[in-house]
Each structure stands twice: as structure tokens, then as C-alpha cells.
Design a protein around this motif. Structure first.
Motif, PDB file in Angstrom:
ATOM      1  N   VAL A  44      -4.353  -5.852  -2.314  1.00 51.13           N
ATOM      2  CA  VAL A  44      -3.766  -5.064  -3.406  1.00 51.13           C
ATOM      3  C   VAL A  44      -2.242  -5.098  -3.305  1.00 51.13           C
ATOM      4  O   VAL A  44      -1.544  -5.347  -4.298  1.00 51.13           O
ATOM      5  CB  VAL A  44      -4.296  -3.613  -3.382  1.00 51.13           C
ATOM      6  N   PHE A  45      -1.722  -4.873  -2.114  1.00 52.38           N
ATOM      7  CA  PHE A  45      -0.272  -4.875  -1.949  1.00 52.38           C
ATOM      8  C   PHE A  45       0.311  -6.267  -2.188  1.00 52.38           C
ATOM      9  O   PHE A  45       1.404  -6.402  -2.730  1.00 52.38           O
ATOM     10  CB  PHE A  45       0.116  -4.317  -0.570  1.00 52.38           C
ATOM     11  N   THR A  46      -0.408  -7.294  -1.822  1.00 49.63           N
ATOM     12  CA  THR A  46       0.041  -8.662  -2.105  1.00 49.63           C
ATOM     13  C   THR A  46       0.068  -8.908  -3.614  1.00 49.63           C
ATOM     14  O   THR A  46       1.029  -9.481  -4.142  1.00 49.63           O
ATOM     15  CB  THR A  46      -0.884  -9.687  -1.417  1.00 49.63           C
ATOM     16  N   LEU A  47      -0.967  -8.462  -4.296  1.00 49.56           N
ATOM     17  CA  LEU A  47      -1.027  -8.586  -5.755  1.00 49.56           C
ATOM     18  C   LEU A  47       0.136  -7.847  -6.401  1.00 49.56           C
ATOM     19  O   LEU A  47       0.794  -8.377  -7.314  1.00 49.56           O
ATOM     20  CB  LEU A  47      -2.364  -8.039  -6.259  1.00 49.56           C
ATOM     21  N   ALA A  75      10.598  -0.143  -3.952  1.00 50.32           N
ATOM     22  CA  ALA A  75       9.734   0.929  -3.455  1.00 50.32           C
ATOM     23  C   ALA A  75       9.452   0.786  -1.963  1.00 50.32           C
ATOM     24  O   ALA A  75       9.350   1.787  -1.243  1.00 50.32           O
ATOM     25  CB  ALA A  75       8.418   0.930  -4.227  1.00 50.32           C
ATOM     26  N   TYR A  76       9.310  -0.450  -1.511  1.00 55.10           N
ATOM     27  CA  TYR A  76       8.982  -0.715  -0.103  1.00 55.10           C
ATOM     28  C   TYR A  76      10.032  -1.673   0.472  1.00 55.10           C
ATOM     29  O   TYR A  76       9.769  -2.863   0.654  1.00 55.10           O
ATOM     30  CB  TYR A  76       7.581  -1.327   0.018  1.00 55.10           C
ATOM     31  N   PRO A  77      11.207  -1.148   0.791  1.00 51.87           N
ATOM     32  CA  PRO A  77      12.311  -2.020   1.206  1.00 51.87           C
ATOM     33  C   PRO A  77      12.138  -2.639   2.593  1.00 51.87           C
ATOM     34  O   PRO A  77      12.753  -3.653   2.896  1.00 51.87           O
ATOM     35  CB  PRO A  77      13.527  -1.087   1.174  1.00 51.87           C
ATOM     36  N   ASP A  78      11.300  -2.034   3.426  1.00 52.80           N
ATOM     37  CA  ASP A  78      11.111  -2.592   4.770  1.00 52.80           C
ATOM     38  C   ASP A  78       9.635  -2.515   5.140  1.00 52.80           C
ATOM     39  O   ASP A  78       8.837  -1.848   4.488  1.00 52.80           O
ATOM     40  CB  ASP A  78      11.997  -1.871   5.800  1.00 52.80           C
ATOM     41  N   ILE A  79       9.294  -3.190   6.216  1.00 51.29           N
ATOM     42  CA  ILE A  79       7.897  -3.285   6.646  1.00 51.29           C
ATOM     43  C   ILE A  79       7.341  -1.927   7.072  1.00 51.29           C
ATOM     44  O   ILE A  79       6.154  -1.628   6.866  1.00 51.29           O
ATOM     45  CB  ILE A  79       7.727  -4.355   7.758  1.00 51.29           C
ATOM     46  N   THR A  80       8.181  -1.056   7.619  1.00 47.87           N
ATOM     47  CA  THR A  80       7.727   0.272   8.057  1.00 47.87           C
ATOM     48  C   THR A  80       7.293   1.104   6.854  1.00 47.87           C
ATOM     49  O   THR A  80       6.226   1.731   6.873  1.00 47.87           O
ATOM     50  CB  THR A  80       8.852   1.006   8.823  1.00 47.87           C
ATOM     51  N   THR A  81       8.097   1.106   5.821  1.00 48.62           N
ATOM     52  CA  THR A  81       7.763   1.842   4.604  1.00 48.62           C
ATOM     53  C   THR A  81       6.490   1.285   3.976  1.00 48.62           C
ATOM     54  O   THR A  81       5.604   2.045   3.547  1.00 48.62           O
ATOM     55  CB  THR A  81       8.920   1.760   3.589  1.00 48.62           C
ATOM     56  N   GLU A  82       6.391  -0.023   3.937  1.00 48.50           N
ATOM     57  CA  GLU A  82       5.201  -0.665   3.374  1.00 48.50           C
ATOM     58  C   GLU A  82       3.953  -0.300   4.190  1.00 48.50           C
ATOM     59  O   GLU A  82       2.906   0.011   3.613  1.00 48.50           O
ATOM     60  CB  GLU A  82       5.391  -2.187   3.361  1.00 48.50           C
ATOM     61  N   ASN A  83       4.040  -0.300   5.495  1.00 44.85           N
ATOM     62  CA  ASN A  83       2.897   0.052   6.346  1.00 44.85           C
ATOM     63  C   ASN A  83       2.478   1.510   6.172  1.00 44.85           C
ATOM     64  O   ASN A  83       1.284   1.822   6.166  1.00 44.85           O
ATOM     65  CB  ASN A  83       3.195  -0.256   7.813  1.00 44.85           C
TER      66      ASN A  83
END
Length: 184
Positions: free
Chosen positions: A8-11, A23-31
């Protein structure tokens, strides 16, 4: 399930590129976001989540919120074969007896009528009965929207074997036995 959230996040990353990275500027926020979405969407199976994400991408030009995603996964009532509450109430009130033998448009209507009490629905005005029915129906709709299957109503059949009635003499003997037993 984790794989579905990752897909979903890849899409979303592919379809909402600039919005996604804002919205998700770094990997920590995305995780953290993935963890939140995983916890919140765990009531749905993976295929429903992926289908909801594809529907979101097709309908909206903006990156969806978690609430939007939950709503897309649930779908609307009609996509699950459910009627709006008032139409369901009318169907429940107009169904002939035995209620379990009626061909319901959805079993949620039968169960909402049963939970509301058929006698109550038949003997009270719509002003009184509909709110009770609506509460029960919407609770069942929520279960259906979350993927739970409701059992279909079962018509109870007569037993296969029937007993032959007792003869007059046998009835008199049993009656005399009961009178003697209870001192009547």
C-alpha cells in the motif's frame, strides 16, 4: 499483513510522489505510519486492504488519511448487498411469517428484526420501532463491513418421525397413573 501494508505504501509513493515524501520525509516517520496503519487495518484481510488502496488511488488525487483508507476498506453498504436502514426496516416489517423462511435481501435484516423482537416491530409505530431496529441493523452492518459473515436464517423443519397417538384406553391409563402419582 505486513506485506500488504508495505505494498500500500509503495502504491501511494508511486501515485502521490510529492505528497508522499512531504508526509513521510524520512524512514522513521514512514515506519511509524506503517505501524499505525498496520494496527488500525488489522481488522481487514490483506486482499481487502489492497483493494481499498487501489480504489483510493483511482478516486482521489490526494494522499489518503488513515480514516479514508478504513472507509475504503469497509466499502459502503450497497457494495456488501446491504440496504439503507429504513429500506431494511420496511423489508423486515413486510416479511411474512415464518420470518426465517423469507427470502431476505441480506441476512442482516433478519437478524436485526430478530434482535429487535418481531412482536415489538409488528405492534409499535415506526416512530417507536424504527430507532430500535436501526440500532441493531447498523451494529450488524458494521460487522458485515468488517468482513464477518452472518449466518443465514434456518427454517426449523418438522421431525422426520412422528409418533402415533395413544389409543383411548392408553390415554385413560396414563391419566389414572398421573392422578394417582399426584393424589388428585
Amino acid at each position: 499483513m505486513i506485506e500488504a501494508i508495505t505494498q500500500v505504501f509503495t502504491l501511494f509513493r508511486l501515485n502521490y510522489h510529492n505528497q508522499y515524501f512531504k508526509a513521510y520525509p524520512d524512514i522513521t516517520t514512514e515506519n511509524h505510519a506503517k505501524k499505525l496503519w498496520l494496527d488500525s487495518l488489522s481488522i481487514f484481510d490483506a486482499s481487502t486492504i489492497l483493494k481499498g488502496a487501489k480504489n483510493t488511488v483511482e478516486r482521489s488525487e490526494f494522499l489518503p488519511t488513515l480514516k479514508t483508507m478504513i472507509d475504503c476498506c469497509k466499502g459502503d453498504l450497497s457494495s456488501h448487498g446491504l440496504k439503507d436502514p429504513h429500506a431494511a426496516y420496511i423489508e423486515a416489517c413486510n416479511a411474512p411469517s415464518p420470518k426465517a423462511g423469507h427470502s431476505w435481501s441480506h441476512s442482516a435484516i433478519y437478524h436485526a428484526g430478530k434482535n429487535s423482537d418481531w412482536h415489538f416491530l409488528a405492534n409499535n409505530s415506526e416512530k417507536v420501532a424504527f430507532p430500535v431496529f436501526e440500532k441493531n441493523y447498523l451494529a450488524l452492518c458494521e460487522q458485515v463491513l468488517q468482513g464477518q459473515a452472518l449466518p443465514t436464517p434456518k427454517v426449523l423443519a418438522l421431525p422426520e418421525e412422528t409418533q402415533t397417538p395413544l389409543s383411548r384406553d392408553e390415554n385413560r391409563q396414563r391419566l389414572a397413573s398421573l392422578r394417582a402419582q399426584f393424589d388428585l
